[in-house]
Design an enzyme around this catalytic site. Structure first.
Site, short mmCIF file in Angstrom:
data_model
loop_
_atom_site.label_atom_id
_atom_site.label_comp_id
_atom_site.label_asym_id
_atom_site.label_seq_id
_atom_site.Cartn_x
_atom_site.Cartn_y
_atom_site.Cartn_z
N ILE A 1 42.01 91.12 69.96
CA ILE A 1 41.38 90.95 68.64
C ILE A 1 39.89 91.22 68.78
O ILE A 1 39.33 91.15 69.88
CB ILE A 1 41.65 89.54 68.04
CG1 ILE A 1 41.22 88.44 69.00
CG2 ILE A 1 43.11 89.39 67.67
CD1 ILE A 1 41.44 87.03 68.47
N ASP A 2 39.25 91.54 67.67
CA ASP A 2 37.84 91.90 67.70
C ASP A 2 36.97 90.77 68.24
O ASP A 2 37.33 89.59 68.14
CB ASP A 2 37.36 92.25 66.28
CG ASP A 2 38.05 93.46 65.70
OD1 ASP A 2 38.66 94.22 66.47
OD2 ASP A 2 37.98 93.65 64.48
N LYS A 3 35.82 91.15 68.75
CA LYS A 3 34.87 90.19 69.30
C LYS A 3 34.58 89.04 68.33
O LYS A 3 34.62 87.87 68.71
CB LYS A 3 33.56 90.91 69.64
CG LYS A 3 32.42 89.99 70.04
CD LYS A 3 31.10 90.75 70.14
CE LYS A 3 29.95 89.80 70.38
NZ LYS A 3 28.64 90.50 70.35
#
Length: 347
Positions: free
Chosen positions: A154-156
């Site tokens: 998942i994105d930062k």
């Protein structure tokens, strides 16, 4: 026709900078392909033109044509989909919020701000650095170099649940479920605007031709990968809506790009235009209220809340949920209070 499962289903397909050139102040106008021929080792003009056509050469963070003429102080970047260094991951003693663990799998609740795996400008402090410290042997499979144990990410700046495999058998088992879209993944998102009803967003998702850091939705299968997001309205809060998104596919920035595509970008999502006041009144008090919310949650309002999968050994379905983090809860509480106050004023 046989379709093999993708070993690694990516929700964030990174581009890594391999070369950066700041053009001299005294540089005269010169076609970029000619300019780079003298700056890139062992690169023919044809190869450079191909790289430009593929979007691997950026000028001032934007894609260009081979006929572009460089100007003084232009920043030229050569970007590729693999890191410019070795794929060795160095262990670091970083605390992990472990939701579930056994001999095969690990479920982690990732905080917002933590990068999932090492990459350009983020070789340390990542979730994978923490994983290789805490676990001696994590599996890697073809296409997963430098990302041991990861079958998705998942994105930062997205918080929430991540599934890690602790051995090759588990990794192959889980990769198959991702490929067949039988993994349950539900996200909670706060979006701008009043969504009229539940719905589904589909389309071919690929990098924007104007900005390679952003994903766009296309009708043309040549332009991207097929993507499907189902969303359900949970709560209406005047100028924003709380929704649940269920992923059928897991593409780069999928929910963020899909919601912007239908005119409802995620609240506080700077990359997709959600960090501006898109709905509401012109009153300065309202403007201050929204800006306070941005300060409370300076990242996209997106949380991977639910994860379900069939366990590789137990062969039964496991289900996990992660509560909303504090920043998300605080922003929601403010919107609820604002909505209540507005309703009372109008009644």
């Amino acid at each position: 026709m046989n379709h093999e499962p993708e070993v690694f289903e990516s929700e964030e397909q990174d581009l890594y900078e391999h070369l950066r050139i700041v053009v001299d102040k005294g540089q005269g106008l010169l076609r970029i392909d000619k300019f780079l021929m003298h700056r890139v080792e062992n690169a023919s003009r044809n190869r450079i033109q191909n790289a430009i056509d593929l979007g691997n050469v950026l000028v001032n963070d934007k894609t260009i044509k081979p006929s572009y003429r460089v100007k003084p102080l232009d920043v030229i970047s050569v970007v590729l989909p693999h890191p410019p260094r070795d794929t060795e991951v160095y262990p670091e003693n970083i605390a992990l919020n472990i939701v579930y663990e056994d001999d095969d799998v690990l479920v982690v609740n990732k905080p917002a701000g933590m990068v999932v795996h090492p990459g350009y400008n983020n070789y340390t402090g990542t979730l994978v650095n923490a994983l290789v410290y805490h676990f001696q042997q994590l599996p890697t499979l073809p296409g997963n170099d430098g990302r041991p144990g990861l079958v998705h990410r998942i994105d930062k700046d997205t918080s929430g649940l991540l599934l890690i495999s602790k051995n090759e058998r588990a990794m192959t088992w889980l990769a198959r479920q991702f490929f067949e879209h039988t993994i349950t993944r539900k996200y909670i998102a706060l979006v701008w605007g009043d969504l009229e009803a539940d719905g589904t967003v589909t389309g071919y998702i690929g990098r924007s031709v104007k900005d390679r850091r952003v994903m766009s939705i296309y009708d043309d299968p040549e332009r991207g990968k097929w993507s499907v997001t189902h969303y359900k309205v949970l709560e209406r809060l005047n100028y924003v809506t709380l929704i649940e998104c269920e992923l059928e596919t897991g593409r780069t920035h999928q929910i963020r790009a899909h919601m912007r595509h239908i005119g409802h970008p995620l609240f506080s999502d700077a990359t997709y235009g959600g960090d501006a006041i898109l709905k509401g009144t012109v009153f300065s008090k309202y403007k201050q209220f929204v800006e306070n919310c941005f300060e409370l949650m300076p990242r996209q309002a997106l949380h991977a809340q639910t994860l379900g999968f069939v366990h590789p050994t137990l062969r039964k379905r496991l289900h996990f949920e992660a509560p909303l983090p504090e920043d998300f809860e605080s922003v929601l509480a403010r919107w609820r209070k604002y909505m209540q106050a507005t309703t009372e004023q109008n009644s």
